[in-house]
Structure formats: C-alpha cells, structure tokens
Design a protein around this motif. Structure first.
Motif, PDB file in Angstrom:
ATOM      1  N   ILE A  61       5.143  48.928   3.460  1.00 43.94           N
ATOM      2  CA  ILE A  61       5.826  48.883   4.747  1.00 43.94           C
ATOM      3  C   ILE A  61       4.890  49.496   5.767  1.00 43.94           C
ATOM      4  N   GLY A  62       4.803  48.868   6.926  1.00 44.05           N
ATOM      5  CA  GLY A  62       3.838  49.368   7.902  1.00 44.05           C
ATOM      6  C   GLY A  62       4.118  48.866   9.295  1.00 44.05           C
ATOM      7  N   CYS A  63       3.157  49.103  10.170  1.00 43.72           N
ATOM      8  CA  CYS A  63       3.306  48.706  11.571  1.00 43.72           C
ATOM      9  C   CYS A  63       1.921  48.495  12.181  1.00 43.72           C
ATOM     10  N   ARG A  64       1.826  47.505  13.035  1.00 47.81           N
ATOM     11  CA  ARG A  64       0.603  47.263  13.813  1.00 47.81           C
ATOM     12  C   ARG A  64       0.810  47.695  15.258  1.00 47.81           C
ATOM     13  N   TYR A  65      -0.289  48.150  15.851  1.00 50.06           N
ATOM     14  CA  TYR A  65      -0.310  48.478  17.281  1.00 50.06           C
ATOM     15  C   TYR A  65      -1.360  47.616  17.948  1.00 50.06           C
ATOM     16  N   LYS A  66      -0.990  46.879  19.002  1.00 51.46           N
ATOM     17  CA  LYS A  66      -1.914  45.985  19.693  1.00 51.46           C
ATOM     18  C   LYS A  66      -2.825  46.816  20.595  1.00 51.46           C
ATOM     19  N   LEU A  67      -4.071  47.014  20.114  1.00 48.89           N
ATOM     20  CA  LEU A  67      -5.033  47.854  20.830  1.00 48.89           C
ATOM     21  C   LEU A  67      -5.690  47.103  21.974  1.00 48.89           C
ATOM     22  N   THR A  68      -6.197  45.916  21.683  1.00 48.05           N
ATOM     23  CA  THR A  68      -6.781  45.036  22.696  1.00 48.05           C
ATOM     24  C   THR A  68      -6.334  43.614  22.377  1.00 48.05           C
ATOM     25  N   GLU A  69      -6.793  42.670  23.173  1.00 42.56           N
ATOM     26  CA  GLU A  69      -6.417  41.278  22.944  1.00 42.56           C
ATOM     27  C   GLU A  69      -6.854  40.802  21.558  1.00 42.56           C
ATOM     28  N   LEU A  70      -7.977  41.322  21.065  1.00 43.74           N
ATOM     29  CA  LEU A  70      -8.536  40.853  19.800  1.00 43.74           C
ATOM     30  C   LEU A  70      -8.581  41.923  18.716  1.00 43.74           C
ATOM     31  N   SER A  71      -7.841  43.016  18.855  1.00 43.54           N
ATOM     32  CA  SER A  71      -7.887  44.052  17.827  1.00 43.54           C
ATOM     33  C   SER A  71      -6.558  44.800  17.727  1.00 43.54           C
ATOM     34  N   ASP A  72      -6.252  45.233  16.508  1.00 40.03           N
ATOM     35  CA  ASP A  72      -5.041  46.007  16.223  1.00 40.03           C
ATOM     36  C   ASP A  72      -5.404  47.260  15.439  1.00 40.03           C
ATOM     37  N   LEU A  73      -4.568  48.274  15.569  1.00 40.61           N
ATOM     38  CA  LEU A  73      -4.562  49.396  14.650  1.00 40.61           C
ATOM     39  C   LEU A  73      -3.376  49.223  13.712  1.00 40.61           C
ATOM     40  N   MET A  74      -3.503  49.701  12.481  1.00 43.16           N
ATOM     41  CA  MET A  74      -2.439  49.505  11.498  1.00 43.16           C
ATOM     42  C   MET A  74      -2.182  50.789  10.727  1.00 43.16           C
ATOM     43  N   LEU A  75      -0.913  51.068  10.462  1.00 44.39           N
ATOM     44  CA  LEU A  75      -0.492  52.140   9.575  1.00 44.39           C
ATOM     45  C   LEU A  75       0.318  51.503   8.457  1.00 44.39           C
ATOM     46  N   ASP A  76      -0.062  51.794   7.197  1.00 43.05           N
ATOM     47  CA  ASP A  76       0.515  51.085   6.056  1.00 43.05           C
ATOM     48  C   ASP A  76       0.794  52.072   4.925  1.00 43.05           C
ATOM     49  N   LEU A  77       2.027  52.100   4.433  1.00 45.49           N
ATOM     50  CA  LEU A  77       2.400  52.931   3.293  1.00 45.49           C
ATOM     51  C   LEU A  77       2.642  52.003   2.100  1.00 45.49           C
ATOM     52  N   ARG A  78       1.821  52.170   1.062  1.00 45.08           N
ATOM     53  CA  ARG A  78       1.831  51.257  -0.076  1.00 45.08           C
ATOM     54  C   ARG A  78       2.332  51.916  -1.352  1.00 45.08           C
ATOM     55  N   TRP A  79       3.037  51.115  -2.156  1.00 42.16           N
ATOM     56  CA  TRP A  79       3.399  51.471  -3.520  1.00 42.16           C
ATOM     57  C   TRP A  79       2.754  50.447  -4.437  1.00 42.16           C
ATOM     58  N   PHE A 108       6.145  45.543   9.734  1.00 42.00           N
ATOM     59  CA  PHE A 108       6.072  44.515   8.703  1.00 42.00           C
ATOM     60  C   PHE A 108       6.385  45.108   7.339  1.00 42.00           C
ATOM     61  N   VAL A 109       6.724  44.230   6.421  1.00 42.41           N
ATOM     62  CA  VAL A 109       6.834  44.576   4.998  1.00 42.41           C
ATOM     63  C   VAL A 109       6.025  43.535   4.236  1.00 42.41           C
ATOM     64  N   SER A 110       5.570  43.903   3.030  1.00 42.49           N
ATOM     65  CA  SER A 110       4.745  42.955   2.280  1.00 42.49           C
ATOM     66  C   SER A 110       5.003  43.099   0.791  1.00 42.49           C
ATOM     67  N   LEU A 111       4.647  42.039   0.065  1.00 41.34           N
ATOM     68  CA  LEU A 111       4.761  42.032  -1.388  1.00 41.34           C
ATOM     69  C   LEU A 111       3.671  41.129  -1.948  1.00 41.34           C
ATOM     70  N   GLY A 112       3.037  41.569  -3.041  1.00 42.58           N
ATOM     71  CA  GLY A 112       1.977  40.769  -3.628  1.00 42.58           C
ATOM     72  C   GLY A 112       1.541  41.303  -4.973  1.00 42.58           C
ATOM     73  N   GLY A 113       0.406  40.818  -5.430  1.00 46.63           N
ATOM     74  CA  GLY A 113      -0.134  41.232  -6.713  1.00 46.63           C
ATOM     75  C   GLY A 113      -1.621  41.469  -6.621  1.00 46.63           C
ATOM     76  N   GLN A 114      -2.144  42.300  -7.522  1.00 45.62           N
ATOM     77  CA  GLN A 114      -3.567  42.589  -7.554  1.00 45.62           C
ATOM     78  C   GLN A 114      -4.064  42.651  -8.992  1.00 45.62           C
ATOM     79  N   PHE A 115      -5.344  42.354  -9.134  1.00 46.16           N
ATOM     80  CA  PHE A 115      -6.025  42.503 -10.417  1.00 46.16           C
ATOM     81  C   PHE A 115      -6.978  43.673 -10.276  1.00 46.16           C
ATOM     82  N   SER A 116      -6.925  44.615 -11.216  1.00 47.94           N
ATOM     83  CA  SER A 116      -7.634  45.884 -11.048  1.00 47.94           C
ATOM     84  C   SER A 116      -8.568  46.172 -12.212  1.00 47.94           C
TER      85      SER A 116
END
Length: 262
Positions: free
Chosen positions: A205-223, A154-162
């Motif tokens: 940019i990142g990727c999910r791995y389907k661990l079980t029917e109801l759970s995922d692992l995720m690796l995400d590299l953020r800027w 996946f890829v993502s784009l958004g905004g945050q208040f810090s």
C-alpha cells in the motif's frame, strides 16, 4: 548475481519495450530504497525488540507500464477503467538483513548453556528479487498526471522469484553451527549456509506525489511472504517447535523516485 537472473531481467524489459512498440503504452522508471524488517526464526514472534532489531536495508530498480498514455504521440489512450486505474510494475530488488535473537531467552540474567548459545548466535540473509505487481489506483491516473502537487494512493499485489543467501554462525567456539558446543538443541541440524531459490507473494500500500510533470515521489509499505522457511538459514522442526512453523516474511518501507519516459 546469477547469470540466469540477468538474462531473465533483460527478457522482462525487452518484453516491455516490445509491448510499447506494438500497443503504444508509455514507460516509467525509478529507484527505491528503505529499511527492511525480517520476520524469521531469530527472536520471538510479536516481540517489538525482535522486530526493531532484525532490520536491514533494501534497494531496487522499478519499471512501470502506463496504460493511460502514449509516449510516441503525446496523447492519452482510449479511456477505459483499466487504463485509468491500473499500472503494471516490474522490479529488480536486493535486501540484506543482519539477524540475532532477542527476547526473554537471551536476557543476561539467564545463564544456562542454552541461553548462552542462543545469545551467541548470529546470522544474516541477502535476497535478490525479480518480479511483477499490478498496482490499482482508486482515483484517476489521468487526473493525477495533470496535477503537480497531487497525491495518488494505490494498492498492489504480485509475485516474485527470489535468490537467497543466508549465513548462520556462533560467536563462541570455532563459530561453526550444528555442533553441541555452539548450537542450541532447538537449532541443531536446523541451520544452513547454502543459498537457494524461492517464490514469494508481494502486497503493498502506498502513495505517489506529483513532483513535476515528468516525475513522482513514492512512499510504499510492502509485505512479502516467502514460500520457504530457509530464507534466514534456520528451520527448526515445526512439529517440536510450532512457534517456528511459519515461513519467513518481511516488511519493507521504501521511498522512491519515478521518472516518466517520453
């Protein structure tokens, strides 16, 4: 954590629950953690030692609106491209990084007052973020949900208040900055230990791995790019020192665990 941040967080999650009640979306919750590399006015640009040395840790809680599935009826929503390829992510995260100068100007062989003061400078910044990102999955979310062991980039784009809280000090003298005995001329009257707020833009940019029917692992590299140069507590005059004119930003590599609510 500021009271208004807690109130904002409750409103965000309250809105998502209300959305579920009205439109039948399903929800996912999770946690993320990983190393943060702060790119600031400490050290030198495009210097590996600076990038590797000014690192910290980040943690976060995340929530997703899953448009492809209805939890209350255990069924899929009407199939559209948007439902099958997008998720809306909300997040509350915190990172803290210790900072100091790296590069040729702090080498032990350089022993002028400027170099000694630069070597003695220390800092840190703690940042609390709240915001949203829209994630795009190029492959079918429905197919991924049905395939244990599958991968979903996946890829993502958004905004945050810090909310940021910096600290700058010296290991020589009484430790206080903005004094001729402790502060390099470049940073004189260009440091502060007061916190503030700032908006930022976030892409990942990142990727999910389907661990079980109801759970995922995720690796995400953020800027994450902040619309301020004070997040690290330093802001040299950009006219005199153009090498420090860029606003502060960071790179965060995080791993996460995501659970599907039903």
């Amino acid at each position: 954590m500021p009271k208004y941040l807690v109130v904002t967080l409750l409103l965000v999650f309250g809105y998502t629950l209300e959305t579920k009640a009205q439109f039948g979306f399903s929800h996912e919750v999770g946690a993320i953690v990983g190393p943060v590399a702060m790119q600031s006015d400490y050290g030198e640009r495009r210097d590996f030692e600076t990038n590797a040395g000014n690192t910290g840790i980040g943690i976060g809680l995340i929530h997703y609106l899953n448009f492809s599935y209805k939890a209350e009826c255990n069924c899929y929503t009407p199939e559209t491209y948007f439902n099958d390829h997008f998720k809306l992510r909300s997040e509350l995260s915190y990172n803290k990084t210790k900072l100091k100068h790296f590069g040729e100007w702090v080498e032990p062989s350089k022993n002028k007052l400027f170099n000694r003061q630069l070597r003695a400078m220390r800092g840190s910044t703690a940042v609390t973020n709240i915001g949203m990102q829209l994630e795009y999955f190029p492959f079918s979310i429905r197919d991924f949900s049905a395939s244990i062991g599958g991968l979903a980039p996946f890829v993502s784009l958004g905004g945050q208040f810090s909310f940021y809280d910096p600290e700058a000090y010296s290991e020589i003298g009484d430790g206080k900055m903005n004094q001729p005995s402790t502060t390099p001329v470049k940073y004189y009257n260009a440091t502060q230990n007061e916190g503030g707020t700032v908006w930022s833009v976030v892409g990942s940019i990142g990727c999910r791995y389907k661990l079980t029917e109801l759970s995922d692992l995720m690796l995400d590299l953020r800027w994450q790019y902040y619309f301020s140069n004070w997040v690290d507590g330093l802001n040299p005059n950009p006219t005199l020192y153009p090498e420090n004119k860029a606003n502060d930003w960071l790179v965060w590599l995080n791993v996460g665990y995501i659970y599907y609510l039903q």
